[in-house]
Design an enzyme around this catalytic site. Sequence first.
Site, PDB file in Angstrom:
ATOM      1  N   GLY A  11       0.848  -1.204   0.000  1.00 39.67           N
ATOM      2  CA  GLY A  11       0.000   0.000   0.000  1.00 39.67           C
ATOM      3  C   GLY A  11       0.873   1.240   0.000  1.00 39.67           C
ATOM      4  N   VAL A  14       0.451   7.738   0.725  1.00 40.83           N
ATOM      5  CA  VAL A  14       1.449   8.533   1.449  1.00 40.83           C
ATOM      6  C   VAL A  14       1.838   7.941   2.807  1.00 40.83           C
ATOM      7  CG1 VAL A  14      -0.283  10.141   2.378  1.00 40.83           C
ATOM      8  CG2 VAL A  14       2.068  10.879   2.129  1.00 40.83           C
ATOM      9  N   ASN A  34       2.652  -2.706  -4.152  1.00 43.53           N
ATOM     10  CA  ASN A  34       1.364  -2.029  -4.307  1.00 43.53           C
ATOM     11  C   ASN A  34       0.546  -2.780  -5.341  1.00 43.53           C
ATOM     12  OD1 ASN A  34       0.046   0.667  -3.478  1.00 43.53           O
ATOM     13  ND2 ASN A  34      -0.363   0.503  -5.676  1.00 43.53           N
ATOM     14  N   ASN A 105      -7.051   2.124   9.745  1.00 47.58           N
ATOM     15  CA  ASN A 105      -8.042   2.409  10.793  1.00 47.58           C
ATOM     16  C   ASN A 105      -9.175   1.385  10.712  1.00 47.58           C
ATOM     17  OD1 ASN A 105      -7.291   4.552  12.456  1.00 47.58           O
ATOM     18  ND2 ASN A 105      -7.879   6.089  10.931  1.00 47.58           N
ATOM     19  N   SER A 131      -1.005   6.590  14.412  1.00 50.24           N
ATOM     20  CA  SER A 131      -1.537   7.961  14.403  1.00 50.24           C
ATOM     21  C   SER A 131      -0.439   8.985  14.208  1.00 50.24           C
ATOM     22  CB  SER A 131      -2.253   8.257  15.720  1.00 50.24           C
ATOM     23  OG  SER A 131      -2.733   9.584  15.699  1.00 50.24           O
ATOM     24  N   LYS A 186      -7.044   2.734  19.291  1.00 49.65           N
ATOM     25  CA  LYS A 186      -6.903   3.745  18.237  1.00 49.65           C
ATOM     26  C   LYS A 186      -8.261   4.402  17.943  1.00 49.65           C
ATOM     27  CE  LYS A 186      -5.051   6.174  14.882  1.00 49.65           C
ATOM     28  NZ  LYS A 186      -6.047   6.653  14.001  1.00 49.65           N
ATOM     29  N   HIS A 189      -8.859   6.794  20.608  1.00 44.97           N
ATOM     30  CA  HIS A 189      -7.998   7.954  20.334  1.00 44.97           C
ATOM     31  C   HIS A 189      -8.699   8.887  19.342  1.00 44.97           C
ATOM     32  CE1 HIS A 189      -5.369   9.943  17.411  1.00 44.97           C
ATOM     33  NE2 HIS A 189      -4.539  10.180  18.406  1.00 44.97           N
ATOM     34  N   ASN A 190      -9.231   8.314  18.287  1.00 43.10           N
ATOM     35  CA  ASN A 190      -9.883   9.151  17.276  1.00 43.10           C
ATOM     36  C   ASN A 190     -11.136   9.820  17.831  1.00 43.10           C
ATOM     37  OD1 ASN A 190      -7.915   8.097  15.600  1.00 43.10           O
ATOM     38  ND2 ASN A 190      -9.283   7.946  13.853  1.00 43.10           N
ATOM     39  N   GLU A 193     -10.008  12.590  19.756  1.00 44.33           N
ATOM     40  CA  GLU A 193      -9.587  13.608  18.767  1.00 44.33           C
ATOM     41  C   GLU A 193     -10.809  14.433  18.317  1.00 44.33           C
ATOM     42  OE1 GLU A 193      -7.165  12.008  15.434  1.00 44.33           O
ATOM     43  OE2 GLU A 193      -8.658  12.887  14.112  1.00 44.33           O
TER      44      GLU A 193
HETATM   45  C1  6PG Z   1      -4.652   9.936  13.165  1.00 43.96           C
HETATM   46  C2  6PG Z   1      -6.000  10.360  12.655  1.00 43.96           C
HETATM   47  C3  6PG Z   1      -6.410   9.664  11.412  1.00 43.96           C
HETATM   48  C4  6PG Z   1      -7.819   9.963  10.918  1.00 43.96           C
HETATM   49  C5  6PG Z   1      -8.098  11.390  10.641  1.00 43.96           C
HETATM   50  C6  6PG Z   1      -9.403  11.659   9.908  1.00 43.96           C
HETATM   51  O1  6PG Z   1      -4.651   9.432  14.269  1.00 43.96           O
HETATM   52  O2  6PG Z   1      -3.623  10.144  12.497  1.00 43.96           O
HETATM   53  O3  6PG Z   1      -6.951  10.030  13.616  1.00 43.96           O
HETATM   54  O4  6PG Z   1      -6.308   8.306  11.688  1.00 43.96           O
HETATM   55  O5  6PG Z   1      -8.012   9.255   9.752  1.00 43.96           O
HETATM   56  O6  6PG Z   1      -8.058  12.120  11.792  1.00 43.96           O
HETATM   57  O7  6PG Z   1     -10.520  11.295  10.624  1.00 43.96           O
HETATM   58  P1  6PG Z   1     -11.945  11.896  10.206  1.00 43.96           P
HETATM   59  O8  6PG Z   1     -11.964  11.978   8.701  1.00 43.96           O
HETATM   60  O9  6PG Z   1     -12.978  10.938  10.695  1.00 43.96           O
HETATM   61  O10 6PG Z   1     -12.020  13.258  10.813  1.00 43.96           O
END
Ligand code: 6PG
Length: 485
Positions: A11, A14, A34, A105, A131, A186, A189-190, A193
């Site tokens: 994969g 980036v 890939n 994710n 992350s 994770k 965590h999100n 976030e």
């Molecule tokens: C990270 C982020 C990442 C996530 C984005 C977008 O930990 O680097 O959490 O994994 O994909 O933050 O999330 P949303 O599109 O749901 O805002």
Amino acid sequence: MEPKGDIALIGLAVMGQNLILNMNDHGYTVVAYNRTVSKVDEFLNDAAKGRDTIIGAHSIEEMVKLLKRPRKIMLMVKAGKPVDDFIETLLPYLEAGDLIIDGGNSHFPDTIRRTKYLEGKGLLYIGTGVSGGEDGARFGPSIMPGGSPAAWPMVKEIFQAICAKTPDGEPCCDWIGEDGAGHYVKMTHNGIEYGDMQLICEAYQVMKVGLGLTNQEMYEVFAEWNKGELDSYLIEITRDILGYTDENGEQVVDKILDTAGQKGTGKWTTVSSLDLGIPVTLIGEAVYARCLSAMKDERVAASKTLKGPKTKFRGDRKAFVEDIRRALLASKIVSYAQGFMLMREAAKEYKWNLNYGGIALVWRGGCIIRSAFLGKIKEAFDRDRKLSNLLIDKYFRGVIARCQTSWRRAVAKAVQMGVPVPAFTTALAFYDGYRSERLPANLLQAQRDYFGAHTYERIDKPRGQFFHTNWTGRGGTVASGQYNA
Ligand code: 6PG
């Protein structure tokens, strides 16, 4: 073909490319693959140019042959079906003891299922949160691996080499737990976030709409906040966004349409909290706030007919900015307390042995929610490994005591001015609910018993004994529990 690859990565978007470069910087020989094979050569001729220990593979077979045994293959592909598809494609080429790692994710139930499936075939599996976005992947992400415990020693050295480090030099990567634990953490965590971002956005809205501050003034406020207790990556980027002007001297933030996107991890966190019965209200509000923002046309129409208060801010603006800062800090404490409550319950449900201080440390650097605040959470769990709730830790209790009056004032004034602050408000409501010895659920139980004979427990009788009242004189004495069909 000499098997000299330490690890393969599939994969080359980036995140995948950056992880390969990061691993290679740390001395590992990485095999790159890939599905659209042309991307392999593009990568080798571009970002990986001149690095002879990044080896391109043009088929799965070639990739597998290039790997030392036991083989380690990391997938950095879109969550969902592509992960299952790659697992199936890889299977015929692998042998017992080989390891597949999913660094996307992925939803944790998928990771639980895949771990079981691959272990059943004698293979090992890791589902890991990674992350920190593009920069993190390149120079040090926070990494949250879970899955087959026997796989951890196979990747520990490489993951702890490439991950971010705390200010004390500790790696922001540690084993989280069995099967889906890494992806669960994770996901949480999100969710956090989402909550942090929503709180910052509410602070911005109150300052902008309520106080009429300019972007430049808010830039200065966030710059100041970033020097203290709120020191964090998200506050820092907010400062920079507010200070950013494009080549025409225009402030980009003002040009962006106010409809939020989301890929689902915040929603998963909320759904899991509902499944487990844990009130993770702030993340839920943050998800709903994104949903409401996305209803742009309806909001525009409603804004023309639905009236709000005309109240303008009167008072000391500087003091109110400090109220907002304290409201943000106190709400953030509630949000993290809720996130850790959720992980605690999930650990019980899924039989994971989570180390909460360890998780705070893994989040301390590299990830999107990285902050000085997480250092304080780690200290709280160091003080008491079994701490049942962050709110009762002496440090956080003290911060809330110090911020409380400001927090209430900020919420009250925002409400009076008609500026929506759902996350600040729900955090305060949770705090007041959590510290209430008696809530109105006695009345609620009476209502349930009144209309549906659902029964209730009594304060003057032992727990577990259920009573029914014939409230109307018509319903008889049969309680609903007694006539389960
Ligand atoms: C990270 C982020 C990442 C996530 C984005 C977008 O930990 O680097 O959490 O994994 O994909 O933050 O999330 P949303 O599109 O749901 O805002």
